[in-house]
Write a protein that holds these residues in place. Structure first.
Motif, short mmCIF file in Angstrom:
data_model
loop_
_atom_site.label_atom_id
_atom_site.label_comp_id
_atom_site.label_asym_id
_atom_site.label_seq_id
_atom_site.Cartn_x
_atom_site.Cartn_y
_atom_site.Cartn_z
N ILE B 23 6.74 -18.41 2.27
CA ILE B 23 6.67 -18.04 0.59
C ILE B 23 7.18 -16.85 0.48
CG2 ILE B 23 4.42 -18.26 -0.27
CD1 ILE B 23 3.29 -18.85 2.53
N PRO B 25 7.33 -14.59 -3.28
CA PRO B 25 7.60 -14.77 -4.36
C PRO B 25 8.67 -14.05 -5.09
CG PRO B 25 6.61 -12.70 -3.93
CD PRO B 25 6.83 -13.79 -2.95
N GLN B 41 12.19 -2.21 -8.38
CA GLN B 41 11.04 -2.22 -8.78
C GLN B 41 10.20 -2.61 -7.43
OE1 GLN B 41 10.75 -1.63 -12.87
NE2 GLN B 41 8.58 -1.43 -12.85
N HIS B 42 9.14 -1.93 -6.68
CA HIS B 42 8.26 -3.11 -5.94
C HIS B 42 7.18 -2.58 -7.17
CE1 HIS B 42 10.98 -4.41 -2.70
NE2 HIS B 42 11.09 -2.96 -2.59
N ALA B 43 7.25 -0.78 -7.48
CA ALA B 43 5.49 -0.99 -8.55
C ALA B 43 6.44 0.56 -8.70
CB ALA B 43 4.35 -0.62 -7.38
N LEU B 44 5.59 0.11 -10.29
CA LEU B 44 5.60 1.13 -11.35
C LEU B 44 5.14 3.19 -11.45
CD1 LEU B 44 7.19 2.23 -13.87
CD2 LEU B 44 5.47 1.47 -14.88
N ASN B 48 7.39 3.05 -6.20
CA ASN B 48 8.36 2.62 -5.56
C ASN B 48 9.20 1.57 -5.93
OD1 ASN B 48 6.15 3.54 -2.80
ND2 ASN B 48 4.61 2.80 -4.67
N PHE B 49 10.04 2.32 -5.86
CA PHE B 49 11.77 1.89 -6.27
C PHE B 49 12.91 2.00 -4.78
CE2 PHE B 49 11.90 1.75 -10.90
CZ PHE B 49 10.31 1.72 -10.93
N TYR B 70 5.81 7.23 -3.75
CA TYR B 70 5.02 7.57 -3.72
C TYR B 70 3.64 6.31 -3.26
CZ TYR B 70 7.16 11.11 -6.33
OH TYR B 70 7.90 12.41 -6.82
N ARG B 129 3.70 -12.39 8.11
CA ARG B 129 3.50 -10.69 6.46
C ARG B 129 2.83 -10.08 6.86
NH1 ARG B 129 6.91 -12.45 2.43
NH2 ARG B 129 6.35 -10.29 1.57
N VAL B 130 2.76 -8.59 6.08
CA VAL B 130 1.44 -7.74 6.77
C VAL B 130 1.55 -7.55 5.12
CG1 VAL B 130 1.31 -7.31 8.72
CG2 VAL B 130 3.25 -6.11 6.83
N PRO B 131 0.62 -6.83 4.74
CA PRO B 131 -0.06 -5.66 3.49
C PRO B 131 0.83 -4.81 3.04
CG PRO B 131 -1.63 -6.80 4.23
CD PRO B 131 -0.82 -6.64 5.27
N GLY B 132 1.16 -4.02 1.88
CA GLY B 132 1.60 -3.60 1.56
C GLY B 132 2.99 -3.07 0.95
N VAL B 133 3.44 -2.24 0.55
CA VAL B 133 5.12 -2.44 -0.50
C VAL B 133 5.61 -2.96 0.04
CG1 VAL B 133 6.71 -0.85 -1.66
CG2 VAL B 133 4.87 0.05 -1.47
N GLN B 134 6.54 -3.84 -0.55
CA GLN B 134 7.19 -5.19 0.33
C GLN B 134 8.56 -4.83 0.58
OE1 GLN B 134 5.76 -8.01 1.82
NE2 GLN B 134 4.31 -6.56 1.66
#
Lengths: 137, 390
Positions: B23, B25, B41-44, B48-49, B70, B129-134
């Motif tokens: 699955i 995104p 870009q994973h998060a602004l 987290n880039f 960060y 899959r595990v949670p966290g920055v992918q």
């Protein structure tokens, strides 16, 4: 505490007065106190209203692109999560998440990171995330 | 210079290399932080880039393409002229307060090439899959770090005989006062290791803001969580530091992986992540590349470990039954990655699957199967890339 700040005229005024963008270079300038809240506020308004905020700088800048799915509890979820982090984490983590995992995450945000979310709000946020962002069997 | 198209292509291939995801995104868009070229870009916020695959080809990862990671969103732009490093703690014989110019002028300078790899690099490839920055493959890079030895600074302060850990704090902080500040510790022996640096330059230039200006910790061979950015405080302590980011985060089940044991932070159940495991990355060919039958495919990539040194990299094109040695490139230092190269014959039409595995001087080699752990660390399994021979 957080909710009253969203409604505060001072925060609204600060958001309008400052040339606050969703650009990375804004992050570099040490966002403290009101500017953090104003920034969060603006992002929150942008997400809720589906408004694209253009960066006035000529260079392309990183922007918060995430719009969360329509659904009951979305506005509350956005307003609570975006205090500390942008929203990309929600869809990007969805493949690893189900109701139990979201419950654990919300608990972690409250207990470990001190997120100001009441029990009742936590239940609403959990319902929203479990309904819209559960990709784990 | 990489074009946006190159970056997109490289990113797409990095995302598809090796494993199929159940699955998914939409892939993360490229985004640009001030002073950086486009990164994944994973998060602004907090930023987290990830470095795109194409930017992991050069021997040294360019500063403006180096990944950014960060935990907390308040990141001040530190003024180097007013910055001071506070050194002290209960096991320090005296307290120091050093300006950047004092730090630069008081101690011998050391330059060292080292891989900086996020503990969660490749978490996005984890199955289940595990949670966290992918993260994909690019929460890492290799740079030439220049600074002073942490040991020299600690010895200037005086290290008492009961010193157990050294604790580090940076200028970045959380939005809410209730969020634990990002504070990390390392064992005293690692702090006194000649390779542990306080760096103020990266690839011959001042550290970029997003990589920890004006000075950061460099712990070669250990994962990036210990490499404190925007360093402001160093404390020598006789007790194990018990903050959230040591006691509850960046931990693995005890005994599950090889690597240095961080004894003062280890419990029967869990232990801090420490050493980078032996690993490799295929930088070419890109997944899905088409090649003509009778020609060669030039396999290239990077291999790295905890600083023991890469001794051998092998490739297989027959489902991992037989392996051939790749040629190793220039040795940039034991903590750097090592380039490898091997021309492979595209002899028959169809799908050619190339697998690569690296061996470390410490006796380990990359495994075939993932050792699951809940935080998604240490994905060093053998990767494959598939090309079409026509």
């Amino acid at each position: 505490m957080t909710r009253s700040l969203w409604r505060s005229p001072r925060v609204r005024a600060a958001a309008v007065r400052s040339r606050i963008t969703l650009a990375g270079d804004t992050l570099a300038r040490g966002m403290l106190g009101w500017s953090v809240l104003a920034w969060s506020m603006l992002a929150w308004v942008a997400v809720l209203g589906g408004v694209a905020i253009a960066d006035p700088q000529p260079q392309a800048q990183a922007q918060e692109l995430t719009q969360l799915a329509e659904g009951s509890g979305r506005d509350l979820t956005v307003s609570r999560c975006i205090v500390c982090h942008s929203l990309e984490y929600i869809p990007s983590n969805a493949p690893a998440m189900n109701r139990a995992a979201w419950g654990k995450t919300i608990q972690k945000m409250r207990d470990r990171f001190g997120a100001p979310i009441t029990d009742d709000e936590g239940r609403q946020v959990l319902d929203y995330l479990a309904t819209n962002y559960s990709g784990k069997p | 210079m990489l074009s946006r198209r190159d970056l997109l292509l490289a990113t797409a291939s990095a995302w598809t290399a090796g494993r199929v995801w159940a699955i998914e995104p939409a892939p993360d868009p490229l985004g640009t932080l001030s002073g950086k070229r486009p990164l994944v870009q994973h998060a602004l916020r907090p930023p987290n880039f990830e470095t795109p695959l194409a930017a992991l080809v050069p021997a040294y990862t360019p500063n403006d393409l180096f990944f950014v990671r960060y935990h907390l969103a308040v990141i001040p732009e530190v003024d180097p002229s007013s910055w001071r490093l506070q050194v002290g703690g209960a096991s320090a014989q005296r307290a120091l307060s050093l300006s950047l110019s004092e730090l630069r002028s008081s101690f011998p300078h050391v330059s060292l090439a080292a891989v900086n790899q996020c503990s969660g690099n490749r978490r996005g490839l984890f199955l289940p899959r595990v949670p966290g920055v992918q993260w994909g493959n690019g929460a890492m890079g290799n740079a030439l770090w220049t600074g002073v030895r942490l040991r020299d600074v600690l010895q200037r302060a005086g290290v008492a005989s009961d010193a157990l850990e050294v604790v580090f704090r940076g200028a970045d902080s959380a939005v809410l006062p209730s969020t634990p500040d990002f504070v990390k510790s390392i064992p005293i022996d690692r702090a006194l290791d000649e390779s542990t640096l306080i760096a103020f330059e990266m690839n011959g230039r001042p550290l970029p803001h997003w990589n920890g200006a004006p000075a950061r910790l460099i712990v070669p061979g250990w994962t990036g969580t210990y490499w404190m950015k925007h360093l402001t405080q160093v404390r020598i302590e006789p007790k194990a530091f018990d903050g959230f980011w040591m006691k509850a985060a960046y931990r693995l089940p005890t005994g599950l992986f090889d690597g240095s044991r961080f004894a003062s932070q280890t419990t029967p159940e869990t232990t801090p992540i420490t050493d980078i495991l032996v690993n490799s990355l295929i930088t070419a060919p890109l997944a899905g590349t088409r090649v003509r039958r009778g020609t060669h495919v030039e396999l290239t990539g990077k291999a790295w470990d905890n600083g023991a040194g890469i001794v051998r990299v092998e490739a297989s094109t027959d489902g991992r039954r037989s392996w051939r040695d790749a040629a190793l490139g220039k040795d940039l230092g034991r903590f750097a990655w090592r380039e490898f190269r091997l021309p492979l014959a595209a002899a028959t039409s169809g799908t050619l699957e190339i697998a690569v595995r690296a061996h470390s001087r410490n006796g380990t080699l990359q495994p075939d199967t993932l050792t699951f752990n809940p935080s998604g660390y240490h994905d060093n399994i053998v990767q494959t890339v598939t090309v079409e021979v026509t």
